[in-house]
Structures are given as C-alpha cells and as structure tokens.
Design a protein around this motif. Structure first.
Motif, mmCIF file in Angstrom:
data_model
loop_
_atom_site.group_PDB
_atom_site.id
_atom_site.type_symbol
_atom_site.label_atom_id
_atom_site.label_comp_id
_atom_site.label_asym_id
_atom_site.label_seq_id
_atom_site.Cartn_x
_atom_site.Cartn_y
_atom_site.Cartn_z
ATOM 1 N N VAL A 168 0.856 -1.182 0.000
ATOM 2 C CA VAL A 168 0.000 0.000 0.000
ATOM 3 C C VAL A 168 0.893 1.233 0.000
ATOM 4 O O VAL A 168 1.862 1.295 0.765
ATOM 5 N N SER A 169 0.604 2.217 -0.832
ATOM 6 C CA SER A 169 1.368 3.461 -0.830
ATOM 7 C C SER A 169 0.424 4.628 -1.074
ATOM 8 O O SER A 169 -0.511 4.519 -1.862
ATOM 9 N N ARG A 170 0.660 5.721 -0.380
ATOM 10 C CA ARG A 170 -0.159 6.918 -0.523
ATOM 11 C C ARG A 170 0.684 8.137 -0.181
ATOM 12 O O ARG A 170 1.626 8.044 0.618
ATOM 13 N N HIS A 171 0.375 9.290 -0.776
ATOM 14 C CA HIS A 171 0.956 10.543 -0.320
ATOM 15 C C HIS A 171 -0.170 11.383 0.267
ATOM 16 O O HIS A 171 -1.283 11.421 -0.270
ATOM 17 N N ASP A 172 0.099 12.040 1.373
ATOM 18 C CA ASP A 172 -0.941 12.725 2.125
ATOM 19 C C ASP A 172 -0.438 14.087 2.577
ATOM 20 O O ASP A 172 0.755 14.265 2.846
ATOM 21 N N SER A 173 -1.348 15.050 2.661
ATOM 22 C CA SER A 173 -1.022 16.393 3.158
ATOM 23 C C SER A 173 -1.887 16.661 4.387
ATOM 24 O O SER A 173 -3.012 17.186 4.264
ATOM 25 N N PRO A 174 -1.411 16.314 5.575
ATOM 26 C CA PRO A 174 -2.234 16.459 6.777
ATOM 27 C C PRO A 174 -2.455 17.906 7.206
ATOM 28 O O PRO A 174 -3.336 18.175 8.020
ATOM 29 N N SER A 175 -1.635 18.857 6.717
ATOM 30 C CA SER A 175 -1.759 20.279 7.061
ATOM 31 C C SER A 175 -1.771 20.488 8.563
ATOM 32 O O SER A 175 -2.601 21.228 9.102
ATOM 33 N N SER A 176 -0.830 19.847 9.235
ATOM 34 C CA SER A 176 -0.783 19.923 10.692
ATOM 35 C C SER A 176 0.636 19.649 11.170
ATOM 36 O O SER A 176 1.406 18.951 10.510
ATOM 37 N N THR A 177 0.975 20.209 12.332
ATOM 38 C CA THR A 177 2.247 19.878 12.981
ATOM 39 C C THR A 177 1.998 19.064 14.246
ATOM 40 O O THR A 177 2.907 18.886 15.047
ATOM 41 N N ALA A 178 0.766 18.576 14.415
ATOM 42 C CA ALA A 178 0.456 17.669 15.523
ATOM 43 C C ALA A 178 0.821 16.243 15.117
ATOM 44 O O ALA A 178 1.042 15.947 13.934
ATOM 45 N N ALA A 179 0.881 15.349 16.084
ATOM 46 C CA ALA A 179 1.195 13.949 15.803
ATOM 47 C C ALA A 179 0.121 13.350 14.885
ATOM 48 O O ALA A 179 -1.077 13.523 15.108
ATOM 49 N N VAL A 180 0.576 12.656 13.840
ATOM 50 C CA VAL A 180 -0.323 12.045 12.859
ATOM 51 C C VAL A 180 -0.074 10.537 12.857
ATOM 52 O O VAL A 180 1.065 10.096 12.694
ATOM 53 N N THR A 181 -1.148 9.757 13.032
ATOM 54 C CA THR A 181 -1.040 8.300 13.011
ATOM 55 C C THR A 181 -1.703 7.763 11.745
ATOM 56 O O THR A 181 -2.829 8.153 11.409
ATOM 57 N N TYR A 182 -0.992 6.884 11.053
ATOM 58 C CA TYR A 182 -1.534 6.195 9.886
ATOM 59 C C TYR A 182 -1.677 4.715 10.240
ATOM 60 O O TYR A 182 -0.738 4.098 10.761
ATOM 61 N N ASN A 183 -2.865 4.171 10.009
ATOM 62 C CA ASN A 183 -3.076 2.763 10.315
ATOM 63 C C ASN A 183 -3.867 2.078 9.210
ATOM 64 O O ASN A 183 -4.621 2.716 8.469
ATOM 65 N N LEU A 184 -3.650 0.792 9.098
ATOM 66 C CA LEU A 184 -4.302 -0.015 8.075
ATOM 67 C C LEU A 184 -5.530 -0.687 8.683
ATOM 68 O O LEU A 184 -5.430 -1.364 9.708
ATOM 69 N N ASN A 185 -6.691 -0.473 8.070
ATOM 70 C CA ASN A 185 -7.920 -1.146 8.462
ATOM 71 C C ASN A 185 -8.240 -2.235 7.455
ATOM 72 O O ASN A 185 -7.767 -2.198 6.318
ATOM 73 N N ALA A 186 -9.059 -3.189 7.861
ATOM 74 C CA ALA A 186 -9.435 -4.269 6.949
ATOM 75 C C ALA A 186 -10.840 -4.756 7.269
ATOM 76 O O ALA A 186 -11.348 -4.568 8.376
ATOM 77 N N ARG A 187 -11.458 -5.347 6.283
ATOM 78 C CA ARG A 187 -12.752 -6.007 6.513
ATOM 79 C C ARG A 187 -12.881 -7.174 5.548
ATOM 80 O O ARG A 187 -12.212 -7.226 4.500
ATOM 81 N N ILE A 188 -13.748 -8.110 5.893
ATOM 82 C CA ILE A 188 -14.077 -9.221 5.023
ATOM 83 C C ILE A 188 -15.595 -9.280 4.946
ATOM 84 O O ILE A 188 -16.286 -8.998 5.926
ATOM 85 N N GLU A 189 -16.117 -9.558 3.776
ATOM 86 C CA GLU A 189 -17.540 -9.338 3.521
ATOM 87 C C GLU A 189 -18.451 -10.151 4.427
ATOM 88 O O GLU A 189 -19.453 -9.650 4.935
ATOM 89 N N THR A 190 -18.127 -11.399 4.642
ATOM 90 C CA THR A 190 -19.023 -12.292 5.366
ATOM 91 C C THR A 190 -18.401 -12.713 6.685
ATOM 92 O O THR A 190 -17.289 -13.239 6.718
#
Length: 213
Positions: A168-190
């Motif tokens: 997974v790769s992404r570029h992001d502009s959080p526009s903040s100098t506060a702590a930023v957490t990036y996490n991976l979520n997941a789901r399965i249909e059934t």
C-alpha cells in the motif's frame, strides 16, 4: 612630473593579475549591470545559492527552495498475526505515528506485508483501507463506499486457500504539525470467513517519510 597614460590596446591579453585588481569584499562576485558596467554581487549568507534575476540584472544570493527535501523518516516493523473475521471494518495493529515539522509538508506512506485467506464460499470480498488520525479526528484517505478500499479482492471459488503479499502506498497532506497516526484497516464481507495479516510469522513494515512542501 610626467603623467603616464595606460592605453587599453597596450594591455596585453592575460596581463592583469589578481595583485593588480582593486581590493573588494570577501565573498563578493563580479558581474555586470544593465548598462554593461562591472558591479559586485553582495556576499550571501551561509547556505544560500546564487540565483539569476533575469536579463539586465545582476544575480543575487537567495535561500534555496525547500520543496522536495526529505525531512524525516519513521519506519516500524509490526510482528504477530492479526486475523480479521468481521464483516465490519476493523483496525489492524499495522500503524505508525509521525509529527510533521511544517503544515505544508507531504507525508509518503508505504506499507508492505503478507496475508493468508481461507474462505468456505464463493464471491467473498476483502479489502484494506488507510486511515489518518490527528487527535480525535479520523480521516479516510480514499473516498466513500467501496472506494474506501485501496486494495481489494473478490474470490470466485469456495473452499479457497490463498497466501500472498500486499503493498500500500499513498501521499498525504495532513496540514498539521500535531502527531499524525496512519493505520491499516481491513474487513471481510461475510462474518465467519477470515483473512490473516502477517501470516506465517512474517512481519509488516510501515514507513512514513516527511517531504518539505
């Protein structure tokens, strides 16, 4: 007293040495103005670069542009298997936190890891989504609906077993100098079907890179 005149044609090429030149200021550079007359470019500060100001104007020393400079790197390895069996989106333990040094910085996010699936029915959908958290604000970095998922698969056969890798790769502009957490979520249909991250004891890696804006 006789006065000696120096006639320009009488000065041979390469005859003027440094010792014959007038004293100047340390760091100055000789250039020419719009009239073609010699001028001294004022000495800049440590770290500045010489920048053109266009035709008819002497160059100047200016601060180098900051855009594109790598400011910091956070890299985390997450070990231990995480199994998702819920039809709802679930937060995995694949996460990392970075504190940007400027509000115009860009954060590059890279995540790699392994997964395993064992489904008992056909047409099972699974997917992963990248979330950004600043304080109590959680932002989905994709869109809405199924676009939430930056990687997804639909398995078309029952009783299927699958082991593989994901990235997974992404570029992001959080526009903040506060702590930023990036996490991976997941789901399965059934509910009852399962996907396991970090299968076989292999870890996941999440890397955050701050790039100057």
């Amino acid at each position: 007293m006789a006065i000696t005149r120096i006639i320009t044609p009488a000065v041979n090429d390469d005859a003027v040495t440094l010792a014959k030149m007038a004293s100047g200021t340390d760091g100055n550079i000789i250039s020419y103005d719009a009239s073609g007359n010699p001028v001294a470019v004022a000495t800049g500060s440590d770290g500045q670069v010489l920048t053109s100001t266009g035709a008819g104007s002497p160059p100047v020393f200016e601060n180098a542009a900051a855009g594109g400079k790598l400011l910091q790197v956070i890299s985390v390895q997450r070990n231990g298997a995480t199994t998702i069996t819920s039809g709802s989106e679930v937060t995995t333990n694949i996460a990392a936190t970075i504190t940007p040094s400027a509000t115009n910085s860009v954060i590059l996010v890279f995540i790699t890891g392994s997964f395993a699936m064992n489904v008992s029915r056909a047409d099972v959908f699974c997917g992963v989504a990248l979330k950004r958290t600043i304080g109590s604000t959680v932002t989905n970095l994709q869109g809405g609906g199924n676009n939430d998922y930056i990687a997804n698969n639909v398995f078309g056969a029952s009783n299927m077993q699958m082991i593989g890798n994901y990235a997974v790769s992404r570029h992001d502009s959080p526009s903040s100098t506060a702590a930023v957490t990036y996490n991976l979520n997941a789901r399965i249909e059934t509910s009852g079907e399962a996907i396991t991250f970090n299968s076989g004891g292999m870890g996941s890696f999440i890397t955050l890179m701050e790039i100057a804006g």
